[in-house]
Design an enzyme around this catalytic site. Structure first.
Site, PDB file in Angstrom:
ATOM      1  CD  GLU A  60      -3.914  -1.973   4.286  1.00  0.00           C
ATOM      2  OE1 GLU A  60      -4.668  -1.769   3.305  1.00  0.00           O
ATOM      3  OE2 GLU A  60      -3.041  -1.159   4.639  1.00  0.00           O
ATOM      4  CB  THR A  72      -0.840   0.077   1.277  1.00  0.00           C
ATOM      5  OG1 THR A  72       0.043   0.204   2.386  1.00  0.00           O
ATOM      6  CG2 THR A  72      -1.693  -1.146   1.442  1.00  0.00           C
ATOM      7  CE  LYS A 121     -10.676  14.746  14.620  1.00  0.00           C
ATOM      8  NZ  LYS A 121      -9.565  14.641  13.644  1.00  0.00           N
ATOM      9  CD1 TRP A 135     -15.420  15.037  14.360  1.00  0.00           C
ATOM     10  CD2 TRP A 135     -15.908  12.987  13.620  1.00  0.00           C
ATOM     11  NE1 TRP A 135     -14.637  14.158  15.053  1.00  0.00           N
ATOM     12  CE2 TRP A 135     -14.916  12.882  14.622  1.00  0.00           C
ATOM     13  CE3 TRP A 135     -16.370  11.810  13.008  1.00  0.00           C
ATOM     14  CZ2 TRP A 135     -14.368  11.664  15.028  1.00  0.00           C
ATOM     15  CZ3 TRP A 135     -15.829  10.600  13.422  1.00  0.00           C
ATOM     16  CH2 TRP A 135     -14.832  10.527  14.411  1.00  0.00           C
TER      17      TRP A 135
END
Lengths: 540, 540
Positions: free
Chosen positions: A330, A185, A439, A444
């Site tokens: 993954e 990755t 934030k 959020w």
């Protein structure tokens, strides 16, 4: 424990191709190649060529556990190495040629690859890197005699190696937990990290991903992978297609509209997939030429959000269903895919399309998902409560290659780094990367939600949203827009478009125009945007 | 060997139900019961009831490795035990209640079952057998309070046991190779033999059997198993349906036309399957009532050959596709299933139907098949050369329960005892059981082929062919015919029907009329026929 008394047959990658050769021996594998005409083979033919490739690998000194690297496109020769290398018990390290030189060098040295197979397109790259490669001793160009060039690295010729061998090979019986493929990755920070797929993980993924909850392949499907074979094995399609007896069409690197259309029409492609950019070009090509999409039925899109207009056009004009998909290196890579369910269908076609186009997808057998809050408590499946997305299962990572510790928590969950919700229909939606979430005053803001709204604004080609430091609110969103060629767009126009479509406090503090930087895997490079524009609000 | 670095998640049976409860929690499980009204549950509800059942089993003293037996129909309570018992690490022994008393006693003693769950229908049977059961200490009737009867065995009440427990259970993590289910085969000779399925085998079978090459389930399917749950787990449907989010409909023992039709229409059944007898009754019911088959799309038929007229009627009149399937207890049980391929479809619909209706099915990933001659050499895939059918794979038997030796050859192949061919399309056809093949003057005659021709003769209900000793030809075929009620048939008429349809030397030397004896699993009992008629040609 009283052991069951069924056979202990290990799950091995090569058994997929052996099955296809036996059950679907006449089904075609068709491939473009670099600087060579299209070639046609079959699963029976591919098994024979793979047997020869395995013998050639042995002759080059490759032994069980050795790493064999590729810098290669979506071709039949690359496909053969997907089986020949793991079939021997060696490990195939598919390297992304779009990475920076330093990253490729790092990967090949970290993987300790002994042999490197590469497409002719990468000869200059390989010549440039060769002096820095610590373990690669043998270079093989994936070409035939006529196209071959040994270059400064003295590359051998793949087809010559195969021609020197005979058909037939006694494949060894392997431990199903042995490593089979090694994919790195590349984040925007830090060194690339290797994920070492086991035979078991690949085979389980290949079986389960063919179910109707996921790809839903049958023997009538013609599958053309337009995501890269070097990128988490192109959704595992080189493994799932043969299990289901699907004809396989490999487009090499030619992903422009005209080349794809030629294969789609001539080969009867029913299923394809890739990043949205490719399909924007493809639709533009159809528009220009007045063509149709032939037998194409489904396009799976991953990597970034599906523009609504694209999904609509595919469906209404060409009868093609667009499905979102989510996964990561993954997870080998399938996590979820957005396929219909009766509960959604009961809400009507519009609601169903809405879900399929705006959710990454639904829960699949073989990979568990959960969303947790900051204390690790599981969030409800309400489609609203977002949190860290955790995954677990037999094709999910336990530890990075040569890592010193596991990357899962005490209960075996891997933190994907994504922020997501799961709704009552079992559909997961990514709302942000953890590092990209904004934030603002303790609340959020989802950068992805903002981008999804903005990209539907006429004239917008790519919209990127990042949070940057703000003296009062800690962080506030800014938006970087890359407009379509010829489009004229102002900050005011974009804000006017957004206003009725988002809550007010999500409104970007600044809308900027320019090229949106992308990573080597085609994603928006938010780190680069933050580096360039990180201070724009500090005077506010 | 370099181990892969993916998670070592074991494949466990309980994870199937946990997945369904999470991803398809609202999907229904509907069941008839003995002497009780139809009950409706969901996968989420079934997980909770299974948690309670597991706690109840623990309270009854059941520990990992213990055998828990059932004498039960296709009901939701039986379904719960399919998960609760293996979920605990114990072994579910599903016993066929249609066997002789001696066989059932033998099985329960051989399996050393400690607890026996049974449906109320079997109370008299259980009372009769109890004195001979050496290990069963606890009897539980699968009933609710209102229908419960403790009988002479002092049976506990299943619903009372569940009511005493609370929701929630921490399922243990098991070795995937642990035994999970124990199913006995009953040949016509010898004692029943136990096949001990592992968690791994069951889960792999459940995933792979959902692919479009096999059952091809999607979340819109409504699956009604009409083969018995006690018989090799009813094609594994109690496992494959929840993986694919299919609604599950359990008909208890009520397999007559009217009862099946009620469920098919009311529950929207799309997929069912069972032995031909059931579907003969069902079609007769539709004929009598003028009904239609609702949403029913597919019927899989195994156990004996599909009568051509049945397949034609289902397709032409009711739009239902009949598919053949073949498997055995020793293959857990899926071997092959007859689903379309492009190569067959290219020959036209008639040829495709012909293949689907006359072949047992095509090669599936996860179970290898080969046909070998008397020297063990593999026969060509020509559809002509018959030989012993051998199978191999992760859900194929290695050894019978408490057996002293493996039942596979040096390369891991299990001899099915069937004689078969495989054609160029990868379709397998059973031509005989090895012990039923007729050796006439050194040549083989297929008893099954003869039966398939004869059963299409007007008036014939069942046709059974066996080889019996002949003074000149070693063996010659004789045919026993059971006619439809009211049909008048003579030997001459049958021979006249056969004449243009078979090669001359296959003509039965004698056609007899009478009841055809069946085994406890509904197959023709050829041993009994040979015992009764074995000498009829010795005067010839």
């Amino acid at each position: 424990m009283i052991p069951g008394l069924m056979q202990q047959t290990p799950l091995q990658v090569i058994d997929i191709l052996k099955f296809a050769a036996r059950a679907h021996g006449g089904v075609e594998v068709v491939s473009r190649l670099v600087d060579e005409p299209i070639v046609r083979s079959t699963y029976a033919g591919e098994l024979r060529r793979t047997e020869r490739a395995a013998k050639a690998l042995q002759r080059l000194g490759v032994r069980a556990g050795d790493r064999v690297a590729t810098l290669a496109w979506n071709t039949l020769r690359h496909f053969e190495l997907f089986y020949a290398v793991p079939g021997l018990g060696a490990i195939l390290n598919t390297v992304n040629p779009r990475l920076f030189d330093e990253q490729i060098t790092y990967i090949l040295n970290h993987a300790e690859a002994g042999v490197l197979f590469f497409d002719k397109s990468f000869l200059a790259l390989v010549e440039r890197l060769a002096p820095k490669l610590e373990t690669v001793k043998t270079f093989v160009m994936l070409s035939d005699e006529s196209a071959h060039e040994p270059g400064a690295v003295g590359a051998q010729c793949y087809e010559r190696l195969l021609a020197q061998e005979s058909d037939g090979f006694v494949w060894p019986t392997l431990d199903e937990n042995a490593g089979a493929m090694l994919c790195y990755t590349s984040g925007t920070t830090g060194e690339p990290k290797g994920v070492l797929y086991s035979h078991r993980g690949i085979v389980l993924h290949a079986i389960a991903s063919g179910l109707n909850s996921a790809f839903g392949f049958d023997a009538f499907d013609v599958v053309m992978p337009c995501s890269s074979l070097f990128h988490a094995s192109a959704w595992g399609l080189p493994f799932a297609a043969p299990i289901n007896g699907c004809k396989l069409v490999l487009p090499c690197e030619k992903m422009d509209g005209a080349h794809l259309q030629e294969l789609i029409l001539n080969e009867g492609v029913t299923f394809t997939g890739g990043v949205p950019t490719i399909w924007t070009m493809y639709l533009a090509h159809l528009e220009q030429t007045g063509g149709n999409a032939g037998k194409l039925k489904r396009v799976v899109i991953g990597g970034s959000a599906v523009p609504r207009a694209m999904a609509e056009t595919f469906k209404r004009k060409y009868g093609v269903q667009v499905l979102q998909i989510w996964g990561m290196t993954e997870t080998a890579p399938l996590g979820v895919i957005a396929t219909p369910t009766p509960a959604l269908a009961a809400l009507g076609e519009d609601k169903l399309d809405e879900a399929i186009w705006t959710r990454q997808g639904r829960l699949q057998f073989g990979i568990e998902l959960k969303v947790v809050d900051e204390n690790g408590a599981e969030a409800p499946h309400d489609g609203e409560t977002s949190g860290a997305l955790m995954v677990r299962g037999p094709w999910t990572i336990q530890r990075y290659f040569r890592g010193e510790r596991d990357v899962v928590d005490a209960d075996g969950w891997f933190d994907t780094g994504d922020i997501a919700t799961i709704d009552q229909f079992g559909f997961m939606r990514i709302t942000d990367r953890k590092k990209d979430v904004i934030k603002s005053g303790g609340e959020w803001i989802s950068s992805i939600d903002l981008e999804n709204v903005a990209v539907a604004c006429p004239g917008v080609k790519i919209a990127a949203v990042v949070g940057v430091p703000h003296p009062k609110w800690e962080e506030r969103p800014i938006m970087l827009i890359e407009a379509h060629e010829g489009a004229e767009l102002s900050e005011q126009q974009v804000l006017a478009y957004l206003a009725p479509r988002i809550v007010k406090w999500w409104t970007p503090d600044r809308v900027l125009f320019g090229l949106v930087p992308l990573t080597a895997t085609g994603k928006i490079n938010k780190k680069a945007i933050r580096d360039a524009y990180g201070q724009v609000l500090m005077g506010a």
